[in-house]
Design a protein around this motif. Structure first.
Motif, PDB file in Angstrom:
ATOM      1  N   MET A  26     -64.903  72.372 -31.454  1.00  0.00           N
ATOM      2  CA  MET A  26     -64.858  72.406 -29.987  1.00  0.00           C
ATOM      3  C   MET A  26     -63.498  71.907 -29.509  1.00  0.00           C
ATOM      4  SD  MET A  26     -66.899  73.195 -27.374  1.00  0.00           S
ATOM      5  CE  MET A  26     -68.595  72.922 -27.891  1.00  0.00           C
ATOM      6  N   TYR A  27     -62.991  72.562 -28.490  1.00  0.00           N
ATOM      7  CA  TYR A  27     -61.704  72.186 -27.904  1.00  0.00           C
ATOM      8  C   TYR A  27     -61.950  71.489 -26.573  1.00  0.00           C
ATOM      9  CZ  TYR A  27     -57.085  72.876 -25.702  1.00  0.00           C
ATOM     10  OH  TYR A  27     -55.873  72.696 -25.066  1.00  0.00           O
ATOM     11  N   TYR A  28     -61.320  70.314 -26.404  1.00  0.00           N
ATOM     12  CA  TYR A  28     -61.474  69.510 -25.201  1.00  0.00           C
ATOM     13  C   TYR A  28     -60.113  69.355 -24.496  1.00  0.00           C
ATOM     14  CZ  TYR A  28     -65.957  68.139 -27.305  1.00  0.00           C
ATOM     15  OH  TYR A  28     -67.222  68.142 -27.862  1.00  0.00           O
ATOM     16  N   PRO A  29     -59.673  70.342 -23.761  1.00  0.00           N
ATOM     17  CA  PRO A  29     -58.380  70.222 -23.080  1.00  0.00           C
ATOM     18  C   PRO A  29     -58.405  69.134 -22.020  1.00  0.00           C
ATOM     19  CG  PRO A  29     -59.555  72.148 -22.292  1.00  0.00           C
ATOM     20  CD  PRO A  29     -60.348  71.620 -23.442  1.00  0.00           C
ATOM     21  N   PHE A  30     -57.385  68.278 -22.022  1.00  0.00           N
ATOM     22  CA  PHE A  30     -57.301  67.168 -21.077  1.00  0.00           C
ATOM     23  C   PHE A  30     -56.429  67.599 -19.904  1.00  0.00           C
ATOM     24  CE2 PHE A  30     -57.973  62.509 -20.772  1.00  0.00           C
ATOM     25  CZ  PHE A  30     -57.255  62.261 -19.625  1.00  0.00           C
ATOM     26  N   LEU A  31     -57.036  67.674 -18.715  1.00  0.00           N
ATOM     27  CA  LEU A  31     -56.335  68.141 -17.526  1.00  0.00           C
ATOM     28  C   LEU A  31     -56.550  67.170 -16.375  1.00  0.00           C
ATOM     29  CD1 LEU A  31     -57.361  71.881 -17.867  1.00  0.00           C
ATOM     30  CD2 LEU A  31     -55.019  71.022 -18.053  1.00  0.00           C
ATOM     31  N   ARG A  32     -55.627  67.179 -15.412  1.00  0.00           N
ATOM     32  CA  ARG A  32     -55.666  66.191 -14.346  1.00  0.00           C
ATOM     33  C   ARG A  32     -56.444  66.641 -13.105  1.00  0.00           C
ATOM     34  NH1 ARG A  32     -51.458  63.228 -16.695  1.00  0.00           N
ATOM     35  NH2 ARG A  32     -52.695  61.926 -18.075  1.00  0.00           N
ATOM     36  N   ALA A  33     -57.225  67.677 -13.226  1.00  0.00           N
ATOM     37  CA  ALA A  33     -58.150  68.108 -12.161  1.00  0.00           C
ATOM     38  C   ALA A  33     -57.438  68.393 -10.850  1.00  0.00           C
ATOM     39  CB  ALA A  33     -59.264  67.078 -11.948  1.00  0.00           C
ATOM     40  N   ARG A  34     -56.215  68.927 -10.939  1.00  0.00           N
ATOM     41  CA  ARG A  34     -55.532  69.354  -9.724  1.00  0.00           C
ATOM     42  C   ARG A  34     -55.875  70.817  -9.440  1.00  0.00           C
ATOM     43  NH1 ARG A  34     -49.775  66.186 -10.617  1.00  0.00           N
ATOM     44  NH2 ARG A  34     -50.036  66.958 -12.738  1.00  0.00           N
ATOM     45  N   GLN A  35     -55.427  71.292  -8.299  1.00  0.00           N
ATOM     46  CA  GLN A  35     -55.893  72.581  -7.790  1.00  0.00           C
ATOM     47  C   GLN A  35     -55.764  73.720  -8.800  1.00  0.00           C
ATOM     48  OE1 GLN A  35     -53.765  73.922  -4.330  1.00  0.00           O
ATOM     49  NE2 GLN A  35     -55.068  75.703  -4.015  1.00  0.00           N
ATOM     50  N   PHE A  36     -54.573  73.915  -9.341  1.00  0.00           N
ATOM     51  CA  PHE A  36     -54.368  75.104 -10.171  1.00  0.00           C
ATOM     52  C   PHE A  36     -54.934  74.933 -11.577  1.00  0.00           C
ATOM     53  CE2 PHE A  36     -51.472  75.886  -6.692  1.00  0.00           C
ATOM     54  CZ  PHE A  36     -51.692  77.240  -6.452  1.00  0.00           C
ATOM     55  N   GLU A  37     -55.063  73.693 -12.052  1.00  0.00           N
ATOM     56  CA  GLU A  37     -55.783  73.478 -13.303  1.00  0.00           C
ATOM     57  C   GLU A  37     -57.232  73.912 -13.147  1.00  0.00           C
ATOM     58  OE1 GLU A  37     -53.532  71.384 -12.065  1.00  0.00           O
ATOM     59  OE2 GLU A  37     -52.718  70.020 -13.578  1.00  0.00           O
ATOM     60  N   LEU A  38     -57.839  73.527 -12.012  1.00  0.00           N
ATOM     61  CA  LEU A  38     -59.235  73.863 -11.779  1.00  0.00           C
ATOM     62  C   LEU A  38     -59.432  75.354 -11.496  1.00  0.00           C
ATOM     63  CD1 LEU A  38     -60.289  70.757  -9.671  1.00  0.00           C
ATOM     64  CD2 LEU A  38     -60.933  71.273 -12.036  1.00  0.00           C
ATOM     65  N   ALA A  73     -57.690  77.713 -12.898  1.00  0.00           N
ATOM     66  CA  ALA A  73     -57.659  78.318 -14.231  1.00  0.00           C
ATOM     67  C   ALA A  73     -59.017  78.200 -14.912  1.00  0.00           C
ATOM     68  CB  ALA A  73     -56.582  77.653 -15.085  1.00  0.00           C
ATOM     69  N   LEU A  74     -59.626  77.019 -14.827  1.00  0.00           N
ATOM     70  CA  LEU A  74     -60.921  76.803 -15.471  1.00  0.00           C
ATOM     71  C   LEU A  74     -62.023  77.616 -14.805  1.00  0.00           C
ATOM     72  CD1 LEU A  74     -60.712  72.944 -16.027  1.00  0.00           C
ATOM     73  CD2 LEU A  74     -60.419  74.743 -17.748  1.00  0.00           C
ATOM     74  N   ARG A  75     -61.979  77.719 -13.483  1.00  0.00           N
ATOM     75  CA  ARG A  75     -62.969  78.527 -12.781  1.00  0.00           C
ATOM     76  C   ARG A  75     -62.878  79.990 -13.203  1.00  0.00           C
ATOM     77  NH1 ARG A  75     -61.069  76.701  -7.160  1.00  0.00           N
ATOM     78  NH2 ARG A  75     -61.351  78.923  -6.717  1.00  0.00           N
ATOM     79  N   GLU A  76     -61.662  80.500 -13.261  1.00  0.00           N
ATOM     80  CA  GLU A  76     -61.487  81.907 -13.632  1.00  0.00           C
ATOM     81  C   GLU A  76     -61.954  82.159 -15.063  1.00  0.00           C
ATOM     82  OE1 GLU A  76     -57.425  82.896 -12.852  1.00  0.00           O
ATOM     83  OE2 GLU A  76     -57.667  82.870 -10.673  1.00  0.00           O
ATOM     84  N   LEU A  77     -61.651  81.222 -15.960  1.00  0.00           N
ATOM     85  CA  LEU A  77     -62.064  81.389 -17.347  1.00  0.00           C
ATOM     86  C   LEU A  77     -63.577  81.339 -17.482  1.00  0.00           C
ATOM     87  CD1 LEU A  77     -59.313  79.186 -19.011  1.00  0.00           C
ATOM     88  CD2 LEU A  77     -59.624  81.648 -19.354  1.00  0.00           C
ATOM     89  N   ALA A  78     -64.220  80.416 -16.746  1.00  0.00           N
ATOM     90  CA  ALA A  78     -65.680  80.343 -16.791  1.00  0.00           C
ATOM     91  C   ALA A  78     -66.305  81.619 -16.243  1.00  0.00           C
ATOM     92  CB  ALA A  78     -66.164  79.131 -15.999  1.00  0.00           C
ATOM     93  N   THR A  79     -65.712  82.161 -15.179  1.00  0.00           N
ATOM     94  CA  THR A  79     -66.210  83.404 -14.588  1.00  0.00           C
ATOM     95  C   THR A  79     -66.093  84.554 -15.581  1.00  0.00           C
ATOM     96  OG1 THR A  79     -65.631  82.651 -12.365  1.00  0.00           O
ATOM     97  CG2 THR A  79     -65.932  85.023 -12.675  1.00  0.00           C
TER      98      THR A  79
END
Length: 311
Positions: free
Chosen positions: A1-13, A15-21
């Motif tokens: 499992m990969y656990y990317p560490f991100l600072r929960a700023r707008q464009f990080e989130l 990216a994650l939303r688009e990938l989950a979609t």
């Protein structure tokens, strides 16, 4: 499992939303989000998408940086509004065992992640009192190979053990990347399981240090990772050439994008992030520096997702 560490700023989130979609991360990637803003708007949007798409993430409840840095109940109470579903609690350990223990007891937390540095002494009974709690299921250590006694102790707990590495080689100026050729970025995705780790973590293609805001750069860089024939992750830094002033960021993006798109097309690299970059280049559209960062992060996660799902 990969656990990317991100600072929960707008464009990080984003990216994650688009990938989950896209269904690209579920089952192989679980982000660790360290919030640096007091407002929850972007986290709320991410939570909604994650819940709909079956994606989970860890939320650091006592961030080291940002508007609400330190040990408090602010983010724990925020998690409570979601019944600790989708967003799971993560704690930075830094001689704060009492805070962590009290938080776990007061809020009835389970499935917690503990994040710590590698300088913990073998006789740190406070750390051990937290690490051995049933509520703690994952322990993430920064560069664990530098502390063998800590390494052995955590393995003896029979809990999930995640290694965190700071991989991105930051430069003083973006233009300095012009002198950097392609280079090896990571092999952890190949070796982590055989070395006894449940997962691996890094800061993606971002530096680990936290910087609030940012000024207009003289150079625009697009950082793209990819797998070589040995399945090692390598990285290239596609950098603009006209870097003598902060003027014409759009033109600088076009220069960097031309290099990146040509390289990807010549080498058969393609995913949704690269396709989006190609669209901006082909239509001569400048999407903004936040989107440039989003594309680099998204590409990196797609590279790892594809590897982990097909190994």
């Amino acid at each position: 499992m990969y656990y990317p560490f991100l600072r929960a700023r707008q464009f990080e989130l984003i990216a994650l939303r688009e990938l989950a979609t896209e269904g690209a991360t579920q089952g192989v990637i679980v982000p660790i989000l360290e919030p640096v803003k007091e407002t929850h708007n972007n986290l709320n949007l991410a939570h909604k998408v994650f819940q709909e798409k079956g994606q989970s993430a860890y939320l650091v409840v006592n961030p080291k940086f940002g508007e609400l840095a330190g040990d408090s109940q602010f983010y724990i109470e925020y998690l409570a509004t979601f019944n600790y579903e989708v967003f799971l609690p993560a704690f930075h350990y830094r001689n704060n065992a009492e805070y962590i223990n009290q938080s776990i007891e007061q809020f009835g937390l389970t499935n917690c992640m503990l994040i710590c540095e590698n300088d913990i002494e073998g006789d740190d009974t406070n750390f051990k009192s937290i690490a051995e709690l049933q509520a703690v299921s994952l322990i993430t250590v920064n560069d664990p190979g530098r502390n063998r006694s800590l390494n052995r102790y955590i393995r003896g707990l029979q809990k999930g053990f995640v290694r965190l590495d700071d991989l991105f080689e930051k430069k003083d100026r973006n233009s300095d990347f012009l002198d950097v050729t392609e280079h090896r970025f990571s092999e952890e995705h190949i070796h982590y399981s055989t070395e006894g780790f449940e997962g691996f973590s890094d800061y993606t293609v971002l530096p680990s240090e936290y910087v609030e805001g940012g000024s207009t750069p003289r150079a625009v860089v697009i950082h793209l990772t990819y797998l070589n024939i040995q399945n090692e992750i390598w990285i290239r830094h596609f950098t603009s050439e006209t870097n003598d002033s902060i003027a014409n960021v759009q033109g600088k993006f076009a220069e960097a994008a031309a290099k990146a798109v040509n390289y990807c097309r010549q080498n058969g690299l393609s995913n949704s992030a690269i396709t989006e970059l190609e669209t901006y280049f082909d239509t001569q559209h400048y999407p903004g520096l936040g989107t440039v960062k989003k594309l680099s992060i998204k590409n990196h996660l797609l590279v790892l997702s594809n590897f982990l799902r097909n190994r």
